[in-house]
Design a protein around this motif. Structure first.
Motif, PDB file in Angstrom:
ATOM      1  N   ASP A 265       0.858  -1.200   0.000  1.00 52.29           N
ATOM      2  CA  ASP A 265       0.000   0.000   0.000  1.00 52.29           C
ATOM      3  C   ASP A 265       0.893   1.248   0.000  1.00 52.29           C
ATOM      4  O   ASP A 265       0.882   2.019   0.941  1.00 52.29           O
ATOM      5  CB  ASP A 265      -0.933  -0.010   1.232  1.00 52.29           C
ATOM      6  CG  ASP A 265      -0.180  -0.025   2.569  1.00 52.29           C
ATOM      7  OD1 ASP A 265       1.009  -0.425   2.598  1.00 52.29           O
ATOM      8  OD2 ASP A 265      -0.768   0.388   3.590  1.00 52.29           O
TER       9      ASP A 265
ATOM     10  N   ASP B 194       7.462   3.845   3.598  1.00 49.99           N
ATOM     11  CA  ASP B 194       8.324   2.700   3.941  1.00 49.99           C
ATOM     12  C   ASP B 194       8.103   1.555   2.962  1.00 49.99           C
ATOM     13  O   ASP B 194       9.012   0.752   2.706  1.00 49.99           O
ATOM     14  CB  ASP B 194       8.155   2.255   5.397  1.00 49.99           C
ATOM     15  CG  ASP B 194       6.746   1.865   5.749  1.00 49.99           C
ATOM     16  OD1 ASP B 194       5.801   2.522   5.272  1.00 49.99           O
ATOM     17  OD2 ASP B 194       6.567   0.895   6.510  1.00 49.99           O
ATOM     18  N   ASP B 195       6.922   1.494   2.344  1.00 52.38           N
ATOM     19  CA  ASP B 195       6.713   0.522   1.258  1.00 52.38           C
ATOM     20  C   ASP B 195       7.671   0.821   0.110  1.00 52.38           C
ATOM     21  O   ASP B 195       8.261  -0.099  -0.478  1.00 52.38           O
ATOM     22  CB  ASP B 195       5.281   0.591   0.723  1.00 52.38           C
ATOM     23  CG  ASP B 195       4.223   0.295   1.775  1.00 52.38           C
ATOM     24  OD1 ASP B 195       3.983   1.177   2.617  1.00 52.38           O
ATOM     25  OD2 ASP B 195       3.654  -0.819   1.746  1.00 52.38           O
TER      26      ASP B 195
ATOM     27  N   ASN C 106      -2.363   2.686   3.543  1.00 51.92           N
ATOM     28  CA  ASN C 106      -1.859   4.054   3.733  1.00 51.92           C
ATOM     29  C   ASN C 106      -2.642   5.051   2.899  1.00 51.92           C
ATOM     30  O   ASN C 106      -2.768   6.224   3.261  1.00 51.92           O
ATOM     31  CB  ASN C 106      -0.381   4.139   3.342  1.00 51.92           C
ATOM     32  CG  ASN C 106       0.516   3.372   4.308  1.00 51.92           C
ATOM     33  OD1 ASN C 106       0.270   3.365   5.503  1.00 51.92           O
ATOM     34  ND2 ASN C 106       1.543   2.724   3.776  1.00 51.92           N
TER      35      ASN C 106
ATOM     36  N   HIS D 159       1.865   9.478   5.891  1.00 48.78           N
ATOM     37  CA  HIS D 159       2.451   9.260   4.559  1.00 48.78           C
ATOM     38  C   HIS D 159       2.073  10.357   3.557  1.00 48.78           C
ATOM     39  O   HIS D 159       2.468  10.285   2.395  1.00 48.78           O
ATOM     40  CB  HIS D 159       1.996   7.900   4.005  1.00 48.78           C
ATOM     41  CG  HIS D 159       2.512   6.746   4.797  1.00 48.78           C
ATOM     42  ND1 HIS D 159       3.706   6.103   4.518  1.00 48.78           N
ATOM     43  CD2 HIS D 159       2.032   6.132   5.907  1.00 48.78           C
ATOM     44  CE1 HIS D 159       3.909   5.130   5.408  1.00 48.78           C
ATOM     45  NE2 HIS D 159       2.906   5.129   6.254  1.00 48.78           N
TER      46      HIS D 159
ATOM     47  N   LEU E  56       3.048  -6.085   2.763  1.00 44.92           N
ATOM     48  CA  LEU E  56       3.462  -4.835   3.423  1.00 44.92           C
ATOM     49  C   LEU E  56       2.282  -3.943   3.773  1.00 44.92           C
ATOM     50  O   LEU E  56       2.462  -2.782   4.149  1.00 44.92           O
ATOM     51  CB  LEU E  56       4.400  -4.054   2.486  1.00 44.92           C
ATOM     52  CG  LEU E  56       5.595  -4.815   1.907  1.00 44.92           C
ATOM     53  CD1 LEU E  56       6.402  -3.900   0.990  1.00 44.92           C
ATOM     54  CD2 LEU E  56       6.473  -5.358   3.026  1.00 44.92           C
TER      55      LEU E  56
ATOM     56  N   MET F 265       4.895  -7.688   7.055  1.00 46.98           N
ATOM     57  CA  MET F 265       5.100  -6.639   8.054  1.00 46.98           C
ATOM     58  C   MET F 265       3.738  -6.378   8.673  1.00 46.98           C
ATOM     59  O   MET F 265       2.794  -5.972   7.992  1.00 46.98           O
ATOM     60  CB  MET F 265       5.625  -5.352   7.408  1.00 46.98           C
ATOM     61  CG  MET F 265       6.111  -4.301   8.414  1.00 46.98           C
ATOM     62  SD  MET F 265       4.777  -3.463   9.246  1.00 46.98           S
ATOM     63  CE  MET F 265       5.322  -3.420  10.924  1.00 46.98           C
TER      64      MET F 265
ATOM     65  N   ASN G 106       0.611   0.539  17.264  1.00 49.39           N
ATOM     66  CA  ASN G 106       0.794   1.936  16.828  1.00 49.39           C
ATOM     67  C   ASN G 106      -0.522   2.617  16.438  1.00 49.39           C
ATOM     68  O   ASN G 106      -0.530   3.810  16.158  1.00 49.39           O
ATOM     69  CB  ASN G 106       1.851   2.057  15.716  1.00 49.39           C
ATOM     70  CG  ASN G 106       1.523   1.245  14.474  1.00 49.39           C
ATOM     71  OD1 ASN G 106       0.473   0.608  14.395  1.00 49.39           O
ATOM     72  ND2 ASN G 106       2.423   1.261  13.500  1.00 49.39           N
TER      73      ASN G 106
ATOM     74  N   GLU H 120      -1.470  -2.982  15.552  1.00 47.95           N
ATOM     75  CA  GLU H 120      -0.612  -2.389  14.515  1.00 47.95           C
ATOM     76  C   GLU H 120      -1.499  -2.071  13.304  1.00 47.95           C
ATOM     77  O   GLU H 120      -2.492  -2.759  13.038  1.00 47.95           O
ATOM     78  CB  GLU H 120       0.502  -3.400  14.184  1.00 47.95           C
ATOM     79  CG  GLU H 120       1.509  -2.936  13.152  1.00 47.95           C
ATOM     80  CD  GLU H 120       1.021  -3.124  11.735  1.00 47.95           C
ATOM     81  OE1 GLU H 120       1.381  -2.306  10.880  1.00 47.95           O
ATOM     82  OE2 GLU H 120       0.247  -4.075  11.504  1.00 47.95           O
ATOM     83  N   ALA H 121      -1.094  -1.068  12.520  1.00 53.62           N
ATOM     84  CA  ALA H 121      -1.950  -0.534  11.446  1.00 53.62           C
ATOM     85  C   ALA H 121      -2.373  -1.581  10.405  1.00 53.62           C
ATOM     86  O   ALA H 121      -3.550  -1.672  10.057  1.00 53.62           O
ATOM     87  CB  ALA H 121      -1.231   0.629  10.748  1.00 53.62           C
ATOM     88  N   ASN H 122      -1.449  -2.350   9.881  1.00 50.98           N
ATOM     89  CA  ASN H 122      -1.820  -3.280   8.800  1.00 50.98           C
ATOM     90  C   ASN H 122      -2.838  -4.313   9.288  1.00 50.98           C
ATOM     91  O   ASN H 122      -3.743  -4.700   8.546  1.00 50.98           O
ATOM     92  CB  ASN H 122      -0.582  -4.002   8.252  1.00 50.98           C
ATOM     93  CG  ASN H 122       0.307  -3.068   7.466  1.00 50.98           C
ATOM     94  OD1 ASN H 122      -0.152  -2.023   6.983  1.00 50.98           O
ATOM     95  ND2 ASN H 122       1.580  -3.422   7.338  1.00 50.98           N
TER      96      ASN H 122
ATOM     97  N   LEU I 281       6.019  -4.878  14.877  1.00 47.22           N
ATOM     98  CA  LEU I 281       6.571  -3.745  15.629  1.00 47.22           C
ATOM     99  C   LEU I 281       7.610  -4.187  16.656  1.00 47.22           C
ATOM    100  O   LEU I 281       8.450  -3.385  17.061  1.00 47.22           O
ATOM    101  CB  LEU I 281       5.442  -2.982  16.332  1.00 47.22           C
ATOM    102  CG  LEU I 281       4.351  -2.408  15.421  1.00 47.22           C
ATOM    103  CD1 LEU I 281       3.308  -1.673  16.268  1.00 47.22           C
ATOM    104  CD2 LEU I 281       4.923  -1.479  14.365  1.00 47.22           C
TER     105      LEU I 281
ATOM    106  N   HIS J  59       9.865   0.124   9.021  1.00 50.94           N
ATOM    107  CA  HIS J  59       8.921  -1.012   8.992  1.00 50.94           C
ATOM    108  C   HIS J  59       9.037  -1.985   7.810  1.00 50.94           C
ATOM    109  O   HIS J  59       9.593  -3.069   7.933  1.00 50.94           O
ATOM    110  CB  HIS J  59       7.480  -0.491   8.994  1.00 50.94           C
ATOM    111  CG  HIS J  59       7.083   0.305  10.174  1.00 50.94           C
ATOM    112  ND1 HIS J  59       7.085  -0.163  11.461  1.00 50.94           N
ATOM    113  CD2 HIS J  59       6.622   1.586  10.264  1.00 50.94           C
ATOM    114  CE1 HIS J  59       6.639   0.769  12.287  1.00 50.94           C
ATOM    115  NE2 HIS J  59       6.358   1.845  11.584  1.00 50.94           N
ATOM    116  N   ASP J  60       8.430  -1.597   6.670  1.00 52.41           N
ATOM    117  CA  ASP J  60       8.234  -2.563   5.578  1.00 52.41           C
ATOM    118  C   ASP J  60       9.546  -3.103   5.018  1.00 52.41           C
ATOM    119  O   ASP J  60       9.631  -4.261   4.609  1.00 52.41           O
ATOM    120  CB  ASP J  60       7.429  -1.910   4.446  1.00 52.41           C
ATOM    121  CG  ASP J  60       5.971  -1.696   4.831  1.00 52.41           C
ATOM    122  OD1 ASP J  60       5.499  -2.360   5.778  1.00 52.41           O
ATOM    123  OD2 ASP J  60       5.312  -0.877   4.173  1.00 52.41           O
TER     124      ASP J  60
HETATM  125  C1  BDR Z   1       2.741  -0.309   8.654  1.00 49.23           C
HETATM  126  O1  BDR Z   1       1.654   0.585   8.438  1.00 49.23           O
HETATM  127  C2  BDR Z   1       1.924   1.423   7.348  1.00 49.23           C
HETATM  128  O2  BDR Z   1       1.730   2.751   7.715  1.00 49.23           O
HETATM  129  C3  BDR Z   1       3.350   1.197   6.959  1.00 49.23           C
HETATM  130  O3  BDR Z   1       3.512   1.287   5.552  1.00 49.23           O
HETATM  131  C4  BDR Z   1       3.647  -0.194   7.448  1.00 49.23           C
HETATM  132  O4  BDR Z   1       3.292  -1.166   6.495  1.00 49.23           O
HETATM  133  C5  BDR Z   1       3.399   0.013   9.979  1.00 49.23           C
HETATM  134  O5  BDR Z   1       2.506  -0.178  11.032  1.00 49.23           O
END
Ligand code: BDR
Ligand code: CA
Length: 315
Positions: free
Chosen positions: A9, A13-14, A38, A81, A123, A149, A158, A164-166, A189, A239-240
């Protein structure tokens, strides 16, 4: 070389991860598949095409899912992002086009073409992999490995204290991925919060590899500012890109085996719950769950050196 498909996405970091994979001689990127996360999926697809153009590679891009399968979509993190996924740098639109095929169709086709050989590097939120498992469950037996990830086994989340976001963006698909009969490696994380990438590394990469390096440097300024404003730290999480480091040199990481399940509702939604191997519980949710390799420790210096060496063409 190892064949990989990157499900992504993009995302700053991707972008770091994707260029890293393109540059690594040991990896053959069969394609990029995209998801919301993202940014909305349409932007993720455009961004993936842009990355292939900047890197000068002909790697196909297939667009994937636009929304979570069973929950309401969450807001996009434009404060991390940028609204464009690349730190609001106003980069021109790509000239190339995505495949007609969907991300899930592309993954199924490639895995069936190269049985046992394809590693999926995920990712973003895991909706495309959820779709693959729904459409063709046998694929789980034909994939070499899934390296993702996402998640936090012991570390705080986070997006919430536990999530975690993903994972929180597609908890149902994530739970399906962790419980399917393929080898999953979780780069969450627990390790990505141990490593900060700062401008000095990006400046050196920019000096030696101007095209990809300048692009990464420009995108990363927004992302680095977010971290310094929010947490007072000097640099950004990598991260990714850690997933690619894992593929290139797993000895940089310490891994623990365990069952991972994902909380799909309530205040813990998106939590990756880790049950260490060998411990049994009266509750049934952790019985007969395949063992995930969960990365718990990382040698940050070695990881950043590997990144820099690969990105400047020294390896
Ligand atoms: C993940 O969430 C996205 O914001 C980043 O690209 C990474 O894949 C980190 O929590
Ligand atoms: Ca991502």
């Amino acid at each position: 070389t190892r064949k990989i498909i990157i499900d992504t996405d993009p995302g700053i970091d991707d972008a770091m991860a994707i260029f890293f994979a393109f540059q690594a001689k040991e990896l053959e990127v069969l394609g990029l598949t995209t998801t919301y996360g993202n940014v909305p999926v349409e932007i993720a697809t455009q961004n993936a095409l842009t990355l292939t153009e900047i890197a000068g590679v002909e790697v196909p891009v297939a667009g994937g899912v636009a929304v979570p399968s069973k929950i309401a979509p969450r807001p996009f993190p434009d404060f991390v992002h940028g609204a464009d996924g690349f730190g609001n740098i106003d980069y021109p639109a790509p000239k190339t086009k995505a495949l007609e095929q969907s991300a899930a169709e592309f993954i199924i086709e490639q895995v069936r073409k190269y049985p046992g050989e394809v590693t999926i590097v995920a990712l973003g939120p895991l909706g495309n992999l959820g779709k693959v498992l729904e459409l063709d469950p046998e694929i789980a037996n034909l994939v070499d490995e899934v390296v993702l990830m996402g998640g936090a086994a012991i570390e705080y989340g986070n997006v919430s204290p536990v999530a975690e976001a993903n994972i929180i963006n597609e908890p149902h698909a994530a739970d399906a991925v962790f419980t399917a009969p393929w080898q999953v490696t979780m780069v969450g994380l627990d390790v990505t919060h141990q490593v900060l990438l700062d401008n000095s590394v990006l400046e050196r990469i920019k000096a030696k590899s101007p095209e990809q390096g300048s692009f990464l440097y420009d995108c990363a300024q927004f992302y680095i500012n977010f971290y310094s404003d929010r947490f007072g730290i000097n640099g950004c999480y990598f991260h990714d890109a850690s997933t690619i480091a894992y593929l290139l040199d797993p000895s940089i990481f310490e891994v623990e085996l365990g069952a991972v399940r994902v909380a799909c509702e309530g205040i813990a939604i998106g939590q990756t719950i880790f049950a260490p191997q060998g411990v049994s519980y009266p509750e049934p949710h952790w019985n007969d769950v395949p063992m995930t390799q969960v990365c718990m420790e990382v040698d940050g210096e070695r990881m950043l050196k590997l990144y820099e060496d690969v990105m400047v063409g020294a390896l």
